[in-house]
Scaffold this motif. Sequence first.
Motif, PDB file in Angstrom:
ATOM      1  N   PRO A   1     -50.768 -13.684  -3.723  1.00 46.24           N
ATOM      2  CA  PRO A   1     -50.603 -13.027  -2.605  1.00 46.24           C
ATOM      3  C   PRO A   1     -51.757 -12.311  -2.449  1.00 46.24           C
ATOM      4  O   PRO A   1     -52.209 -11.369  -2.903  1.00 46.24           O
ATOM      5  CB  PRO A   1     -49.796 -11.671  -2.564  1.00 46.24           C
ATOM      6  CG  PRO A   1     -48.729 -13.116  -3.347  1.00 46.24           C
ATOM      7  CD  PRO A   1     -49.796 -13.197  -4.349  1.00 46.24           C
ATOM      8  N   GLY A   2     -52.333 -12.010  -1.200  1.00 44.86           N
ATOM      9  CA  GLY A   2     -53.437 -11.177  -1.447  1.00 44.86           C
ATOM     10  C   GLY A   2     -54.849 -12.331  -1.039  1.00 44.86           C
ATOM     11  O   GLY A   2     -55.681 -11.321  -1.460  1.00 44.86           O
TER      12      GLY A   2
ATOM     13  N   ASP B   1     -47.250 -10.737  -7.821  1.00 42.59           N
ATOM     14  CA  ASP B   1     -48.928 -10.632  -7.446  1.00 42.59           C
ATOM     15  C   ASP B   1     -49.462 -12.244  -7.835  1.00 42.59           C
ATOM     16  O   ASP B   1     -50.645 -12.482  -8.087  1.00 42.59           O
ATOM     17  CB  ASP B   1     -49.595  -9.494  -8.468  1.00 42.59           C
ATOM     18  CG  ASP B   1     -49.723 -10.095 -10.145  1.00 42.59           C
ATOM     19  OD1 ASP B   1     -48.593 -10.793 -10.782  1.00 42.59           O
ATOM     20  OD2 ASP B   1     -50.227  -9.164 -11.219  1.00 42.59           O
TER      21      ASP B   1
ATOM     22  N   SER C   1     -48.807 -11.979   3.389  1.00 37.83           N
ATOM     23  CA  SER C   1     -50.564 -11.476   2.898  1.00 37.83           C
ATOM     24  C   SER C   1     -51.087 -12.256   3.663  1.00 37.83           C
ATOM     25  O   SER C   1     -52.551 -11.865   3.508  1.00 37.83           O
ATOM     26  CB  SER C   1     -50.337 -11.696   1.440  1.00 37.83           C
ATOM     27  OG  SER C   1     -50.490 -13.284   0.293  1.00 37.83           O
TER      28      SER C   1
ATOM     29  N   THR D   1     -52.225 -11.817   8.131  1.00 36.47           N
ATOM     30  CA  THR D   1     -52.586 -10.517   8.775  1.00 36.47           C
ATOM     31  C   THR D   1     -53.635 -10.043   8.152  1.00 36.47           C
ATOM     32  O   THR D   1     -55.136  -9.578   9.160  1.00 36.47           O
ATOM     33  CB  THR D   1     -51.811  -9.011   7.553  1.00 36.47           C
ATOM     34  OG1 THR D   1     -52.665  -9.410   6.211  1.00 36.47           O
ATOM     35  CG2 THR D   1     -50.502  -9.191   7.544  1.00 36.47           C
ATOM     36  N   ARG D   2     -54.196 -11.226   7.640  1.00 34.87           N
ATOM     37  CA  ARG D   2     -56.097 -11.327   7.402  1.00 34.87           C
ATOM     38  C   ARG D   2     -56.803 -12.642   8.202  1.00 34.87           C
ATOM     39  O   ARG D   2     -57.633 -13.080   8.467  1.00 34.87           O
ATOM     40  CB  ARG D   2     -56.457 -11.578   5.937  1.00 34.87           C
ATOM     41  CG  ARG D   2     -56.370  -9.488   5.612  1.00 34.87           C
ATOM     42  CD  ARG D   2     -56.045 -10.436   4.221  1.00 34.87           C
ATOM     43  NE  ARG D   2     -55.845 -11.157   3.067  1.00 34.87           N
ATOM     44  CZ  ARG D   2     -56.528 -11.829   2.785  1.00 34.87           C
ATOM     45  NH1 ARG D   2     -57.704 -12.251   2.602  1.00 34.87           N
ATOM     46  NH2 ARG D   2     -55.527 -12.860   2.071  1.00 34.87           N
TER      47      ARG D   2
END
Length: 335
Positions: free
Chosen positions: A130-131, A256, A325, A328-329
Motif C-alpha cells: 500500500p502506497g 505495509d 492507497s 488517492t494519488r
Amino acid sequence: MTTVFRHTEPLPPRSATGTVAEAYAQIRHDFGIADPSTFVVLSSTPELLASAWALMRESLIAGPGGRTGKELVALGVSLANRCPFCVDAHTVLLHATGDHALAERLARGETPADETHARLVEWGRRTREPGAPLEPYPFPREDLPGYLGTALSFHFINRIASALLTENLLPGGAQRFRAVRSVVGRSLTRTVRRTARPGASLMLLDPVDAGESPAWAGGTPVGVAYAALLRAAMRGAALLGADEHEVVEAALQDWDGSHPPLTGDGFPDRREHPGARLALLAALAPYRITEEDVAAWRTREHSDHCLVHLVAYGAFVAVDRIESSLSTRITLEAP
C-alpha cells in the motif's frame, strides 16, 4: 478421490443454473478454460462468482493494454502474494500468447531479458505494498484501467486460490513439466488472441451506481466490475461481530504489504476470535489457513456459502487497502 478444493465442496458445474451457469458459459468462451477451479470455488455465492469473473474479464481480457503485458503484471502480483497456483497459470497463459521463451524464463525464476517485460513484472509485485510508488508506469497511461484492474483482480483471486485450493494447477502437478505447460498454453492460443468486446460481463451483475466506480477506471467497464466485486465481497462482513471488525480493521490499517513472520503466530486466537482470525489470514497469509482454523469458526449454521463469503471478505479487505492507497494519488488523464 483427490480434489483441488480445500475446506469446501462446490457443486459440479454441470448442475449450475441461473447466473452461475451464464458465468460459466462466458468463462468457457472468453477465457478458454472450462470451469476453472478459481471460479468454481466461488459458485456457492453467485454474486461473488459473477463479479470476480467480471473484474478479471474486463481488465485482463477485454480491457486496454496488451495481453502479454497484463499477464506479466498478474504474474508479478501472484509472485508477491506467494500463490504458486496462479504463478503457474500465468506461465501457461504466456505460452498461449506465443511468448514461449519468456514463459519458460519466468518458469525458471529468471528475470525477463526485455527491460519493459521486467518492469511490468516488478510493477505487479510492487502493487502489494500500500502506497508504493508506481509511477512512471511501464505502459501507456491510458491503459491504466486494464493494468491496475488486472492487478487488483489477482490480488483477490490469489487469496481465494491460496485459501481454498491446493497448489496444483493440473492433476498431479503436471504443470511442472515444460512440455505440458507448452501444450496446454498452445491449446488456448486461439481464445487468448481473440478480441473480446468490453462490457459483455456486466449483464451478469446487479446495477452499480456510477459514483461507485473508482476514478482510476476512467469510466470503463473495469470500474463497474470493481465496484460490483467490492459490494459482493463486503457482504461477508456480516459474519463477524463488532469486536472482530475492530480487530480486522486495526490490523489492516497499518499493514505495509509484508508477509507475516513464520515465527510466532501474530493472528487472533482461534478460540477467542475465530472469524477475525480467518478473515485476517485470508487478507495477509491465506496459504496459512488450516483445517483447525476453519473448524474453530464453522458451526452447523455455517455452510460453504458462509465460508466463501468470509474468506472473500478478508481477501477484499486487503484489496481495498491496496486500492484506496493508490486511488488517492492516481488521476487518469485523457490520452
